[in-house]
Scaffold this active site. Structure first.
Site, PDB file in Angstrom:
ATOM      1  N   ASN A 187       0.847  -1.187   0.000  1.00  0.00           N
ATOM      2  CA  ASN A 187       0.000   0.000   0.000  1.00  0.00           C
ATOM      3  C   ASN A 187       0.883   1.238   0.000  1.00  0.00           C
ATOM      4  OD1 ASN A 187      -1.823   2.106   0.643  1.00  0.00           O
ATOM      5  ND2 ASN A 187      -3.186   0.638   1.636  1.00  0.00           N
ATOM      6  N   CYS A 197      -5.269   0.960  -1.310  1.00  0.00           N
ATOM      7  CA  CYS A 197      -5.889  -0.346  -1.085  1.00  0.00           C
ATOM      8  C   CYS A 197      -6.985  -0.614  -2.109  1.00  0.00           C
ATOM      9  CB  CYS A 197      -6.449  -0.424   0.327  1.00  0.00           C
ATOM     10  SG  CYS A 197      -7.640   0.866   0.705  1.00  0.00           S
ATOM     11  N   HIS A 224     -11.330   1.374   3.998  1.00  0.00           N
ATOM     12  CA  HIS A 224     -10.302   0.441   3.547  1.00  0.00           C
ATOM     13  C   HIS A 224     -10.953  -0.577   2.616  1.00  0.00           C
ATOM     14  CE1 HIS A 224      -6.657  -1.859   3.590  1.00  0.00           C
ATOM     15  NE2 HIS A 224      -7.231  -2.908   4.146  1.00  0.00           N
ATOM     16  N   ASP A 276      -5.566  -8.638   1.282  1.00  0.00           N
ATOM     17  CA  ASP A 276      -5.662  -7.396   2.050  1.00  0.00           C
ATOM     18  C   ASP A 276      -4.288  -6.711   2.003  1.00  0.00           C
ATOM     19  OD1 ASP A 276      -6.119  -5.334   3.770  1.00  0.00           O
ATOM     20  OD2 ASP A 276      -6.815  -6.565   5.437  1.00  0.00           O
TER      21      ASP A 276
END
Length: 1100
Positions: free
Chosen positions: A202, A207, A452, A469
Site C-alpha cells: 500500500n 488499497c 479500507h 488485504d
C-alpha cells in the site's frame, strides 16, 4: 453519573469519519493531510470470533463547568481490562468535541503490553435518538498509543446548540461500546508460504487499487492478454509494460509487490497515492485505457470479449401499435442496494416496468401523447459479469452522502435465466445458459468519509477462498467470503450474561462493494492455464536484471558498515565542467562519481590503486583538502600531510566531518613527473582563460608558484598555455566571490602574489587585453555579471497558457521597461506600453489572476520571484492591448452580455469606463453600441452565478462594487408588460435544470418573468412557449416546478403559481420557477463515489 446497561435496538449510527482517527494529544494536534484509510492493523478483527463486549453510559452533569479542560469518565471493565472515556468538552485545540477511549491503567502495565478493541463512541441526542452521533473504529492499544479516538468528533456549534438536543439541562450523555478481541501476530506471517500467493504494498491510500488489481490478475484470460500487449522500454512511461511487470512479479515473487512503477505509468505523483479513489471508477477508467492501448494489436477486443454485455431500452405504447427501442452496451452493472434484499431483487428493480400515463404520457412522433410502458431488458450478458453495488447515495434530508450498510445477499451461483428468462429481451439468444459462479468479492470497510478496501477471491473457482488485504494474503472459508460481507448488523456474544442479558449488535461497516461472476459455460476459457511462453522473454530478462540489481544493492546495504565513499576531483573534471555546467568556482562535486572502498583501507593504498587505475605514479600524486570559505566559495585549502596519508579512509572521512563537510572530498594535484616538495612560500593557483570575442570561459590548469613572485613573472607561461604569442599583452583578474554579487578584481601584475593577497586555492582568470567598446562583454568581470544575471524566460500568450510561444534571454536586472521593450521588439510592435504581462504560478501551471501593473515591479528577478525567496519561475504571460496599459489601468473594463429583445439571443461587448462610474454611465455607453427595440427602452443589469441570478444592480450603484469583475454582467431590456404590472403581480426568477441521479443540475441562462396575481400554470406555459418559440413536441417534454433550496416541487396546470412565492429578494437562496428539461444528456459518472474523492484520471 455512569452506568453499564444492555444496548437497546436503535438506528444505524452516522457514517464514520476514518480520516480523523488520532491518538489524544494535549499540546499539539496534527490533523492533516492524513491517509484516508486505516493502515494494515495488527489485528484482523473479522477473523477473531472470541470477544468480550460491553456498553458503557456516562452522563456528564454540568458540562458547561468543564470548559477549557479535559475530563475522564469512571473506569469500566471489558475483557478483564480497565477502560475509561476521555473527553475535551471544548475541543483538543480544535472547534470540535474531542473524544477518545483510554486504557485506564496504562502507566502501571508491564513493558510490551497491547490489546485490541473494536469500539464506538457516541453523543446521544436526547430529543431524538435517531440523530445521535456515533463513530466506530478498531485499534490496537499499546504503551505508545494508550488512547485512540476522534479529535474532531462533532462541531462544538452543534453540540452546544440547545435546539439540537445533544445537551439538555446542561447534561450530555456519552456512550461507549467496546468489544475486546484477541491479538494475532502477523509479524512473521509469510503469505507465499501459507497460501501460494503474494500481496501488494500500500503506497498510502491505494488499497482500492490493490484489491482491483488482484481481482483482474486472477482472471487468467485477462492476464494472458496483458502479457501479449506490445510495450515500450521504460515501465514508467508504459502502462502495458508496468502491468506486465506487476503481474509477472505476482506470479513469481515471494514477497509483497510494489505498485509504484504502475502508478508512475498512470502519470500519478505521490499526492495521488495518498488520495483514495473509488474502486469501481478505477475499474472503468483502467479498462477503457487498456482497451484503447490494445487497439491494433493481437489482443484487440479483449476487454469487450470479457466484460461487454448489451441491454435494450424500450418504450411501448399501450393503445397503439408503436414501440421504440435503443441498444446500449455495458461493462458493469450498478445495482441498487437500498430497498433490495439481494442481487435478484436488484435485477428485478433493474428491469421493472415504468408506466408513462397521466401527466407523464409518452410523446410519440406518430401518435402524439400516449400511455406507454418504459423499461429495459438484457440482450446478452458478458462472460465476466461485474456488479457494482450502490453502497453510497445522497441523503437529501441531511444534504450529505451516506453509506448504505443494509444487509444485502448475493449467491455463490447466480442464475440470470430464472423465471423463464424474465431479465432477457425477445432477441436474446436463449441457447446461451446465463448461469454464473462467484469469482471475487471486493469489500469496503468504513464510512463515507474514508475506509479500507480488500478482496475475497477464489482464483481457480475451487472451494478455497483467499483474502487479499494489501500485503497479506490469507485462506478463508465460504462463510467469511459471502455471509460476513452481506452487511447489516452483527451480534457479539456477552462474556458476562448476568450483567447484560440482551445481545449486543454492531452495524457492520465492512460489506461487499463489487462482485465479479464468471459464466459457467465460459469457465474453461476464462480460467485458463498460462504457459511460460505467454510471457515475453524480454520482460523476463529485464525483470531478472532488476532482481540482480536489487540483490546487489541489498548486499551493498548489508555491507555498508564496512565501506565508505569519498570523491576526488581531478583537472579533467574541472575542464569538463567549467564553461559548460559551471562558471564560478572550480567543480560541482554532485557530478563527481563517488569511490567506494573499505573503511579500514589505508590512504596510501588508495594512492597505489590510483596509480594502477590512471597510470599516475604515487610520487606524482598530491591530495588536497577542500574547505568552504567565509565568502561561500569552495576551494582547495592545503595538501594532506604525510601523517594524514597514513590514516585509513574511514579516519579521513571522520576528519572531514569534523571540518563540517558532509563527505570526504579531495582534489588530486597530479604530475607525471615527480612533484616538487612544497615550501612555505609555495602556493597552488588555478587558471581560467576568457575569450571576449567568443564569450567563452575554460579551465586551463594549475601552477605551483612562489608567493613572493609577481604575476608578471608567469605571463610567458600563461601565454604558452593559452596558445598566444609569448609577448601577448594580457589582463589578470582574481575571481573572489559570486554570491550575492559578483566580485572579480583586476590583479596588479607588478607586485607579488602575497601583496595581492593571493593564496592557495585562489582562481585567476586571464584574457587578451581589449578596449571596453570592442565586445559585448569585454572583460571577465562583465562576462561574470552577464552569466550571473542571465535568465531565459519562456513567454506564453495569455489566451494559450499551456504552451510556450517564444523564449528570450534576458538579465535578471532588466527593468520593467527593458523587458517589455525586448518582448515588443520580438513581436514586431512599435509601442511596448501596449503589452501587459502576468506572472506564473508553478504548482498550478497557470497565470496569476492579477496582471503586472505598469512599472509596478522594478526588475525581471522580482517578476519571476516566487513566494519562496530561493525559488524563481521562468515563465511570463503576455497580452497585446489595443490601448496603452497606463491608460487602461485608469479605466474599468467590463464584459457585458446584452440580451436582445428580438431575436432572442445574447451579444457580448467589452466596455471601458472611468473609475468611479455608475451603472447608469454603463447603460448610456451600452445604448450607443446596441440596437434597442424602442428608443425609450429601460435596461436591467444583473449578475449570473452557477446559472442562477445572483444580484440585480441599481443604476445609481458604483461599478467598483460589482460582485466579480471577471464574470459577465448581463443586461436586458425591461419588457413593456412589466410596466403595467399590478400591485400583487410578481417578477420571479426562472431557471433551467435537469436531473442527474436525482440531483438538480442548473444550466443555461436564467431570466426574469412577470407572473400575474391568480395566474395558473397553464397560462404561464403559453407565454413561456411563445417567449422561446419552442415547438409543441419539444415543449411537451418540459416540466415546471417551484424550486427552493435546490428541491423541486412539481406544479400542475391548475396551480396558482404565485401562491408558492413568499420572499422578495434576489440571491442564490431565492425561490424560483424551474423548467426541467428531461431530454438533457447526462454524463456517465460514478454516482457511488465518496464525498471526499476526486475523479480517477490516468494520464498516459
Amino acid at each position: 453519573m455512569t452506568m453499564v446497561t444492555p444496548r437497546a435496538p436503535e438506528p444505524p449510527p452516522q457514517d464514520q469519519d476514518e480520516e480523523m482517527l488520532v491518538p489524544q494529544q494535549e499540546v499539539e494536534v496534527f490533523e492533516g493531510p492524513q491517509p484516508m484509510e486505516e493502515s494494515m492493523p495488527a489485528v484482523d478483527n473479522e477473523s477473531l470470533p472470541d470477544a468480550s463486549t460491553s456498553r458503557f453510559t456516562w452522563k456528564i452533569e454540568s458540562i458547561s463547568k468543564h470548559s477549557g479542560r479535559k475530563t475522564h469518565s469512571d473506569i469500566f471493565v471489558v475483557g478483564g481490562y480497565s477502560w475509561r472515556v476521555l473527553v475535551f468538552p471544548t475541543g483538543n485545540n480544535v472547534n470540535h468535541l474531542s473524544m477518545y477511549l483510554d486504557v485506564a491503567d496504562a502507566k502501571s502495565l508491564p513493558i510490551g503490553w497491547s490489546r485490541s478493541a473494536q469500539f464506538s463512541l457516541a453523543v446521544i441526542n436526547q430529543l431524538d435518538s435517531k440523530h445521535s452521533v456515533r463513530k466506530e473504529v478498531t485499534h490496537t492499544f499499546n504503551s505508545r498509543e494508550s488512547d485512540w479516538g476522534f479529535t474532531s468528533f462533532m462541531p462544538l456549534i452543534d453540540l452546544y446548540d440547545p435546539s439540537k438536543g445533544y445537551i439538555v439541562n446542561d447534561q450530555c450523555i456519552i456512550e461507549a461500546e467496546v468489544a475486546v478481541r484477541k491479538i494475532v501476530d502477523y509479524w512473521n506471517y509469510d503469505s507465499k508460504k501459507e497460501t501460494g500467493y503474494v500481496g501488494l504494498k500500500n503506497q498510502g491510500a491505494t488499497c482500492y487499487m490493490n484489491s482491483l488489481l488482484q481481482t483482474l490478475y486472477h482472471i487468467p484470460y485477462f492476464r494472458k492478454a496483458v502479457y501479449h500487449m506490445p510495450t515500450v522500454d521504460t515501465p514508467s512511461g508504459s502502462i502495458p509494460l508496468a502491468l506486465q511487470s506487476l503481474f509477472y512479479r505476482l506470479q513469481h515473487g515471494d514477497n509483497s509487490i510494489s505498485t509504484k512503477e504502475l502508478t508512475k505509468s498512470f502519470g500519478w505523483d505521490s499526492y495521488e497515492s495518498f488520495m483514495q479513489h473509488d474502486v469501481q471508477e478505477l475499474n472503468r477508467v483502467l479498462c477503457e485505457k487498456l482497451e484503447d492501448k490494445m487497439k491494433g494489436t493481437i489482443v484487440e477486443g479483449t476487454i469487450q470479449k470479457l466484460f461487454e454485455g448489451h441491454h435494450m431500452n424500450y418504450i411501448e405504447c399501450i393503445g397503439v401499435d408503436y414501440k421504440s427501442t435503443r441498444k446500449e452496451s455495458f461493462y458493469d452493472l450498478a445495482l441498487d442496494v437500498k430497498g433490495c434484499s439481494d442481487v435478484y431483487a436488484s435485477f428485478d428493480k433493474y428491469v421493472a416496468v415504468e408506466m408513462l400515463d397521466g401527466d407523464n404520457k409518452y410523446q410519440s412522433e406518430k401518435y402524439g401523447l400516449q400511455d406507454a410502458k418504459k423499461g429495459m431488458l438484457f440482450i446478452d450478458f458478458p462472460p465476466v459479469l461485474q456488479l457494482q453495488l450502490k453502497r453510497f447515495e445522497y441523503d437529501h434530508a441531511r444534504d450529505i452522502m451516506v453509506k448504505i450498510n443494509d444487509r444485502y445477499e448475493f449467491p455463490l451461483q447466480l442464475d440470470l435465466d430464472r423465471d423463464d428468462g424474465k431479465y432477457l429481451s425477445p432477441e436474446a439468444d436463449r441457447s446461451v445458459r446465463n448461469l454464473y459462479t462467484l469469482h471475487s468479492v471486493l469489500v469496503h470497510s468504513g464510512g463515507v468519509s474514508g475506509g479500507h478496501y480488500y478482496a475475497f477471491i477464489r482464483p481457480t473457482l475451487s472451494n478455497q477462498w483467499y483474502k487479499f488485504d494489501d500485503e497479506r494474503v490469507t485462506k478463508e472459508d465460504l462463510k467469511r467470503a459471502l455471509e460476513e460481507q452481506y452487511g447489516g448488523e452483527e451480534e457479539l456474544p456477552h462474556t458476562n450474561p448476568g450483567l447484560n442479558m440482551n445481545p449486543l449488535k454492531f452495524t457492520k461497516y465492512s460489506n461487499a462493494y463489487m462482485l465479479v461472476y464468471i459464466r459457467e459455460s465460459d469457465k474453461e476459457k476464462i480460467v485458463c492455464d498460462l504457459e511460460e511462453t505467454d510471457i515475453n522473454e524480454d520482460l523476463k530478462t529485464r525483470l531478472r536484471k532488476e532482481d540482480e540489481d536489487k540483490e546487489n544493492k541489498k548486499k551493498e546495504k548489508a555491507e555498508a558498515h564496512m565501506f565508505t565513499t569519498f570523491k576526488v576531483a581531478r583537472d579533467h573534471d574541472l575542464a569538463a565542467q567549467i564553461g559548460r555546467d559551471l562558471f564560478f568556482d572550480l567543480v560541482d562535486y554532485e557530478k563527481i562519481h563517488p569511490i567506494r572502498v573499505l573503511k579500514d583501507m589505508p590512504f596510501n593504498q588508495v594512492k597505489e590503486e590510483f596509480s594502477k587505475e590512471f597510470g599516475i605514479p604515487v610520487h606524482s600524486q598530491r591530495f588536497w583538502w577542500w574547505s568552504k570559505r567565509q565568502n561561500n566559495t569552495y576551494r582547495p585549502t592545503r595538501p594532506l600531510t604525510q601523517q594524514e596519508e597514513s590514516y585509513t579512509v574511514g579516519q579521513l572521512k571522520d576528519a572531514a566531518i569534523r571540518m563540517n563537510s558532509s563527505e570526504l572530498r579531495l582534489y588530486l594535484e597530479e604530475n607525471h613527473l615527480t612533484l616538487a616538495s612544497r615550501t612555505k612560500d609555495d602556493i597552488l593557483l588555478f587558471f581560467k582563460l576568457y575569450d571576449p570575442e567568443k564569450e567563452e570561459l575554460r579551465y586551463v590548469g594549475n601552477l605551483l608558484l612562489k608567493a613572493s613572485s609577481k604575476p608578471s613573472d608567469i605571463v610567458p607561461k600563461l601565454n604558452e598555455i593559452a596558445g598566444f604569442q609569448h609577448d601577448e599583452d594580457i589582463e589578470l583578474y582574481e575571481e573572489i566571490k559570486f554570491e550575492p554579487n559578483i566580485m572579480c578584481e583586476p590583479v596588479d601584475c607588478d607586485v607579488s602574489f602575497s601583496l595581492n593577497q593571493i593564496a592557495d586555492g585562489d582562481i585567476l582568470c586571464y584574457q587578451k587585453r581589449c578596449s571596453l567598446d570592442q565586445h559585448r562583454h569585454p572583460n571577465v568581470s562583465s562576462f561574470f555579471e552577464y552569466v550571473h544575471n542571465r535568465q531565459v524566460v519562456h513567454f506564453r500568450l495569455l489566451e494559450k497558457p499551456k504552451q510556450d510561444d517564444f523564449s528570450l534571454e534576458l538579465s535578471k536586472r532588466s527593468t520593467y521597461d527593458d523587458v517589455v521593450e525586448k518582448v515588443a521588439q520580438h513581436l514586431g510592435m512599435d509601442d511596448p506600453s501596449k503589452l501587459r504581462l502576468t506572472q506564473h504560478i508553478p504548482h498550478l501551471q497557470q497565470p496569476k489572476h492579477q496582471y503586472i501593473k505598469y512599472r509596478s515591479i522594478d526588475h525581471l528577478s522580482d517578476m519571476l520571484l516566487l513566494r519562496n525567496p530561493n525559488q524563481m519561475s521562468d515563465i511570463l504571460y503576455y497580452e497585446i492591448l489595443d490601448i496603452p496599459l497606463p491608460e487602461l489601468q485608469g479605466l474599468i473594463t467590463l464584459r457585458v452580455a446584452f440580451h436582445q429583445a428580438t431575436p432572442n439571443e445574447v451579444l457580448f461587448h467589452i466596455i471601458r469606463l472611468p473609475k468611479g462610474s455608475t451603472y447608469s454611465d454603463l447603460i448610456d455607453d451600452l445604448k450607443s453600441k446596441v440596437q434597442l427595440s424602442r428608443s425609450d427602452a429601460e435596461l436591467r443589469l444583473f449578475q449570473v452565478n452557477n446559472n442562477k441570478i445572483w444580484k440585480v444592480y441599481l443604476p445609481t450603484e458604483k461599478i467598483d462594487a460589482v460582485h466579480d469583475p471577471n464574470v459577465p454582467l448581463h443586461v436586458e431590456e425591461i419588457p413593456e408588460v412589466e410596466k403595467s404590472a399590478g400591485p400583487r403581480d410578481r417578477l420571479v426568477h426562472v431557471v433551467h435544470f435537469f436531473k442527474d441521479n436525482q440531483h438538480i443540475q442548473y444550466y443555461g441562462l436564467p431570466f426574469f418573468f412577470l407572473i400575474r396575481e391568480g395566474e395558473a400554470l397553464s397560462d404561464i406555459k403559453v407565454r413561456i412557449q411563445k417567449k422561446f418559440e419552442v415547438p409543441d413536441e419539444q415543449f411537451l417534454k418540459w416540466k415546471f416546478a417551484y424550486v427552493a433550496y435546490n428541491r423541486p416541487d412539481y406544479l400542475q396546470d391548475s396551480d396558482i403559481v404565485l401562491s408558492r412565492f413568499q420572499k422578495n429578494i434576489y440571491g442564490p437562496w431565492e425561490q424560483s420557477l424551474g423548467l426541467e428539461h428531461s431530454d438533457m444528456p447526462t454524463k456517465r459518472a460514478n454516482q457511488n463515489r465518496h464525498s471526499f474523492e476526486k475523479p480517477v484520471k490516468i494520464y498516459n
